[in-house]
Design a protein around this motif. Structure first.
Motif, PDB file in Angstrom:
ATOM      1  N   UNK A   7       8.407   3.654   0.868  1.00 18.76           N
ATOM      2  CA  UNK A   7       8.240   3.581  -0.572  1.00 18.76           C
ATOM      3  C   UNK A   7       6.925   2.902  -0.837  1.00 18.76           C
ATOM      4  N   UNK A  10       2.101   4.631  -5.907  1.00 19.63           N
ATOM      5  CA  UNK A  10       1.572   5.980  -6.067  1.00 19.63           C
ATOM      6  C   UNK A  10       0.132   6.025  -5.620  1.00 19.63           C
ATOM      7  N   UNK A  67      -3.797   9.826  -9.617  1.00 23.00           N
ATOM      8  CA  UNK A  67      -3.316   8.521  -9.177  1.00 23.00           C
ATOM      9  C   UNK A  67      -3.913   8.115  -7.868  1.00 23.00           C
ATOM     10  N   UNK A  78      -7.209   6.522  -8.288  1.00 20.75           N
ATOM     11  CA  UNK A  78      -7.142   5.167  -8.820  1.00 20.75           C
ATOM     12  C   UNK A  78      -6.529   4.227  -7.794  1.00 20.75           C
ATOM     13  N   UNK A  89      -7.955   0.672  -6.467  1.00 12.51           N
ATOM     14  CA  UNK A  89      -7.200  -0.572  -6.584  1.00 12.51           C
ATOM     15  C   UNK A  89      -7.153  -1.286  -5.253  1.00 12.51           C
ATOM     16  N   UNK A 134      -2.104  -4.641  -3.338  1.00 15.17           N
ATOM     17  CA  UNK A 134      -0.847  -4.590  -4.097  1.00 15.17           C
ATOM     18  C   UNK A 134       0.263  -5.253  -3.311  1.00 15.17           C
ATOM     19  N   UNK A 135       1.097  -5.911  -3.987  1.00 18.31           N
ATOM     20  CA  UNK A 135       2.140  -6.658  -3.294  1.00 18.31           C
ATOM     21  C   UNK A 135       3.204  -5.691  -2.797  1.00 18.31           C
ATOM     22  N   UNK A 136       3.525  -5.815  -1.548  1.00 16.34           N
ATOM     23  CA  UNK A 136       4.610  -4.978  -1.011  1.00 16.34           C
ATOM     24  C   UNK A 136       5.920  -5.483  -1.557  1.00 16.34           C
ATOM     25  N   UNK A 137       6.725  -4.580  -1.957  1.00 17.00           N
ATOM     26  CA  UNK A 137       7.956  -5.008  -2.618  1.00 17.00           C
ATOM     27  C   UNK A 137       9.168  -4.604  -1.803  1.00 17.00           C
ATOM     28  N   UNK A 146       9.620  -1.721   0.896  1.00 20.73           N
ATOM     29  CA  UNK A 146       8.460  -0.845   1.101  1.00 20.73           C
ATOM     30  C   UNK A 146       7.618  -1.304   2.276  1.00 20.73           C
ATOM     31  N   UNK A 156       7.850   9.269  -2.660  1.00 17.72           N
ATOM     32  CA  UNK A 156       8.342   7.940  -3.011  1.00 17.72           C
ATOM     33  C   UNK A 156       9.332   8.046  -4.155  1.00 17.72           C
ATOM     34  N   UNK A 182      14.832   1.320  -4.718  1.00 19.36           N
ATOM     35  CA  UNK A 182      14.013   0.212  -5.168  1.00 19.36           C
ATOM     36  C   UNK A 182      14.943  -0.784  -5.828  1.00 19.36           C
TER      37      UNK A 182
END
Lengths: 282, 622
Positions: free
Chosen positions: A38, A41, A77, A80, A84, A91-94, A97, A110, A117
């Motif tokens: 996961x 995007x 996406x 972008x 990012x 980005x923080x892995x959540x 994921x 995903x 999630x």
């Protein structure tokens, strides 16, 4: 919906264990990784994108339009997403994921992968499991042990209730498949259930509980010889003629029953078990 | 559903502004009362002033609105004292915003308390267990100070059986206990309440989680007084363990004032009929399973059930239907025309099964339903319920790729039929901008618009564009909108629109949306009435967090999880705003001392109480 199934099947290589809708329920290695994965995007692998996108779409909306346009927005996406990641903190892995770009994945994966999630969709836990609890519910008293409320105990085994609908009759019923020992018993039970309703539909003056002399039985449910035929829907949502598999297998896989007019059945819309076997890998 | 539930879930329309120092750099909020703190060491006022104060107190007795009261208290010290003496209801929207002793010192004659604890995302397992919001320090302070306390309403608090015992022992006039989304107590605590609160009128347990082990369940229903009771409302559909039905039947029989009864799923139709026979005066009924406990074709309770509903002339609200057998639905036909509220959100019904019922519910104002009824079912709702004010469509299968059979089509139907709609919560798999735009135009009275497209980042089903245009229309056309939840593929543009037009929005929920820091900035700078902002899984970083510094004192809280925040940014916020409590929440406690730079969960809120002292190991206050 069933009419589109052959096209999807054509897309899938023969070693894939898929039928019907293209939602990932496969167990081979690549798909497993995809299921677990996961990411945010925009983390995509071009190669897998098209095939997975096609296969990942369920048949609940127009395939062609949404595929094209979704891929279009997915590409946006991706651009972008790359930006990012390049700037500042990643980005923080959540939760479950893993950000592993070598694993083939894309936004559609995903989205439609089965890995959950946390807290999404935002539904409180007591609202979950409604689908399963309404399909196969246990008798009231076995749910929490101890019949403190004085419910009469019918039996201790869990019932296996499935919905059964009949063509032309608006309100469905529920029957407990475990209450019957074989297909003949089921067939006669269905006959009993709907005979009165059917008669009442045809002639509103007939009371559902009136004597059975004038009521015609519903016969030939299993062999296609009667006016109606019994079919069931399995875990994957496919419609299958009742009667081919061993009884025990039937009651564990059948999720829903339908009594359809034999004349309405078309060859392609109903799977027989043998056709399903041909399409799957043994 | 009680009316209060809707009130509790919306933001309070009167901001519960306590003593906040105005942020002079950006003083936007128009109810920025900023009076002095509690006067310490006053000398008693002269006699003439005392008379005036007494007169004022008599007048202020009639003032009930929180906002009006806060404004009155800011006029001068005399008014401050008079208002404090005459306030009867204490509302605290964040239990950590003020210390119990301070509340109790200022307001000494409170009869009713409303207290809220955890942030809303706790409902979706985003707040680890043990985070806080214990009721204990509050109940101890109240117990010592408020002899006349009659009502306690708690939402998302952690309540123990011991707390319930303190309630039962401390407040001889206690009448009303309402617990919403709380946890930590069990049937033992309920037994104590039932037994000792002799004047109990309301015991409403709504979506709570009880801690009972199967073999330790207490027969709390039997503990109500044996005499005639004054119970008006008994709601316990969230209590999952079995209970003593015979005792309930007897209780209902000796409670002539009973108006609202919602039972749990251990009640079958045969038992429901017995209860209804005892209480034909009910206005609100939670029907349990709505399933027969006997098999098919044995005893047909239909006849009795029909007459039971036929005799219940006062029923306006039906709920329950936890394991509905649709063939029994016709029994409720006699009451359909009178219903103003119907909750089918646990009933797996098809459109065909819903149709004959909903066609008769002309006066329905609140309707909760599962998406199993599909767009066709919603069409029937739209055609039949012209007076509908609140609609909630829940997913039967709440996963991302489930076969939801409601879509933009159903939303379109509703918008065309239910023009007076004020509040909508709609779960679906796919949506179109066109349908959302249509709703914005057809339903201009919308106050609450919550759309949950369950597939994350999904664009317009037909055009493939982001859902920006739809939400733009909502904030532009629905001029009364105070609560908004967004979903689907959204760019920063969507937030620009929200900031530009959403001037009345108090509560905003964002998930999996936006492109950059700019998105959050638009919202923080534009939504001048914003009180509650909850964000998850969106690419907003430190820069956007810091851009909100001028506004955080005007908000109740900000929640951000799985965004792009780091300790550096959060620490800067904490440093800059001393009256903000900035909590960084981790899921697991690492062994090593050094902290991780990335912030997974941030929860910040204004507070007069400073950093709380009951912080668990996984929470760090900056």
């Amino acid at each position: 919906m069933e009419g589109e199934a052959p096209r999807l099947l054509d897309l899938i290589p023969k070693d894939r264990d898929w039928v019907g809708k293209g939602v990932c329920k496969v167990k081979n290695g690549i798909e497993e990784k995809l299921e677990l994965r996961l990411g945010l995007p925009g983390e995509e692998n071009e190669k897998e994108e098209k095939q997975s996108a096609k296969s990942a779409f369920s048949l609940s909306f127009s395939e062609n339009v949404s595929k094209r346009t979704f891929l279009g927005s997915v590409v946006t996406n991706e651009g972008k997403g790359t930006e990012r990641k390049a700037s500042g903190a990643p980005p923080v892995a959540h939760g479950t994921r893993t950000i592993n770009s070598s694993i083939a994945n894309n936004s559609s994966q995903t989205r439609t992968s089965n890995a959950p999630v946390v807290g999404w969709p935002p539904i409180r836990s007591f609202r979950k499991n409604l689908a399963s609890s309404s399909n196969s519910k246990s008798p009231l008293e076995t749910r929490d042990g101890g019949p403190v409320n004085g419910n009469k105990a019918d039996s201790n085994k869990k019932g296996c209730f499935v919905k059964i609908n009949m063509d032309g009759i608006p309100i469905g019923r529920k029957i407990d498949l475990q209450a019957y020992g074989d297909y003949d018993e089921l067939s006669s039970a269905v006959d009993q259930l709907f005979r009165g309703l059917l008669a009442a539909q045809r002639d509103p003056l007939v009371n559902e509980k009136s004597g059975g002399e004038n009521n015609q039985g519903i016969k030939g449910l299993l062999d296609g010889s009667g006016e109606y035929t019994l079919v069931y829907e399995d875990e994957e949502g496919d419609r299958v003629l009742v009667g081919d598999v061993p009884w025990k297998m039937f009651i564990s896989t059948a999720k829903r029953l339908r009594v359809l007019k034999t004349s309405d059945l078309s060859v392609s819309s109903i799977n027989t078990v043998s056709r399903k076997r041909a399409a799957t890998e043994c | 559903m009680r009316e209060e539930i809707s009130d509790m879930s919306e933001d309070d329309e009167t901001g519960e502004r306590a003593r906040w120092a105005p942020d002079l750099s950006k003083n936007r909020s128009d109810d920025s009362d900023s009076g002095p703190g509690p006067p310490i060491g006053d000398s008693p006022p002269p006699f003439s002033d005392q008379v005036l104060e007494n007169v004022l107190e008599n007048v202020l007795e009639f003032l009930t609105s929180r906002r009006d009261r806060n404004a009155a208290s800011a006029v001068c010290r005399s008014w401050y004292r008079a208002e404090a003496q005459t306030r009867r209801e204490l509302f605290i929207g964040n239990c950590y915003a003020v210390a119990p002793h301070r509340a109790v010192e200022r307001f000494q004659s409170i009869k009713s308390v409303v207290l809220k604890g955890k942030p809303r995302f706790a409902d979706f397992n985003l707040v680890p267990f043990g985070w806080g919001a214990q009721f204990e320090p509050w109940v101890k302070s109240f117990g010592a100070a408020y002899q006349h306390l009659e009502r306690i309403c708690l939402k998302r608090m952690s309540v123990t059986d011991k707390d319930l015992t303190i309630i039962a022992e401390s407040f001889p006039l206690f009448k009303d206990l309402t617990l919403i989304c709380c946890e930590g107590f069990s049937t033992l605590g309920l037994a104590v309440i039932a037994e000792r609160c002799r004047h109990l009128r309301v015991l409403d347990l709504i979506e709570d989680y009880l801690e009972d082990e199967d073999d330790e369940v207490v027969d709390w229903i039997s503990r109500f007084p044996e005499t005639t009771t004054s119970v008006e409302s008994l709601v316990f559909d969230c209590v999952t363990c079995p209970f003593n039905f015979d005792a309930l039947e007897r209780l209902v029989a000796r409670s002539p004032s009973l108006q609202r009864l919602r039972v749990n799923h251990h009640v079958a139709l045969e038992q429901l009929r017995r209860l209804m026979a005892r209480a034909p005066q009910l206005t609100h009924l939670g029907t349990g399973t709505f399933r027969s406990e006997v098999g098919f074709g044995e005893v047909d309770p239909n006849l009795d059930l029909v007459s039971a509903f036929g005799a219940s002339r006062s029923l306006v609200c039906l709920s329950g239907f936890r394991e509905i057998e649709p063939e029994f639905l016709p029994a409720i036909y006699p009451v359909c025309a009178n219903l103003t509220s119907l909750n089918f959100s646990f009933a797996n019904l098809t459109a065909e099964e819903l149709n004959p019922v909903i066609r008769q519910c002309h006066n329905l104002q609140t309707f909760w339903v599962l998406d199993s009824v599909g767009d066709e079912g919603l069409r029937a709702v739209a055609e039949s319920c012209r007076d509908l004010r609140e609609l909630r469509v829940f997913p039967l299968d709440p996963t991302e790729d489930s076969d939801s059979s409601v879509s933009d089509i159903g939303l379109q139907f509703i918008s065309e039929g239910c023009r007076k709609l004020r509040s909508i919560l709609y779960f679906c798999q796919r949506m179109t901008n066109a349908a959302v735009v249509a709703m914005s135009k057809n339903c201009p009275d919308l106050v609450v618009f919550r759309l949950c497209i369950m597939g994350r980042h999904l664009p317009d089903r037909i055009t493939g564009e982001p859902m920006d245009a739809g939400f733009r229309a909502i904030v532009m056309n629905c001029k009364k909108l105070t609560r908004l939840s967004v979903s689907g593929l959204l760019t920063d543009k969507a937030f620009e629109y929200i900031g530009c037009y959403g001037k009345l929005i108090r509560t905003l929920s964002v998930a999996f949306a936006g492109d950059s820091d700019g998105g959050l900035r638009y919202v923080l700078e534009g939504c001048t009435r914003l009180q509650k902002l909850e964000i998850r899984d969106s690419p907003f970083g430190d820069a956007s967090l810091i851009s909100g510094l001028p506004f955080y004192y005007n908000m109740r809280f900000l929640w951000m999880s799985s965004c792009n925040l780091s300790m550096r940014g959060c620490k800067e916020v904490a440093r800059n705003k001393p009256n903000l409590v900035v909590e960084v929440i981790r899921d697991a406690v690492e062994e090593e001392e050094e902290e991780i730079e990335a912030v997974e969960k941030l929860y910040l809120y204004r507070s007069l109480a400073g950093a709380r002292t009951d912080v668990p190991a996984f929470v760090k206050i900056l």
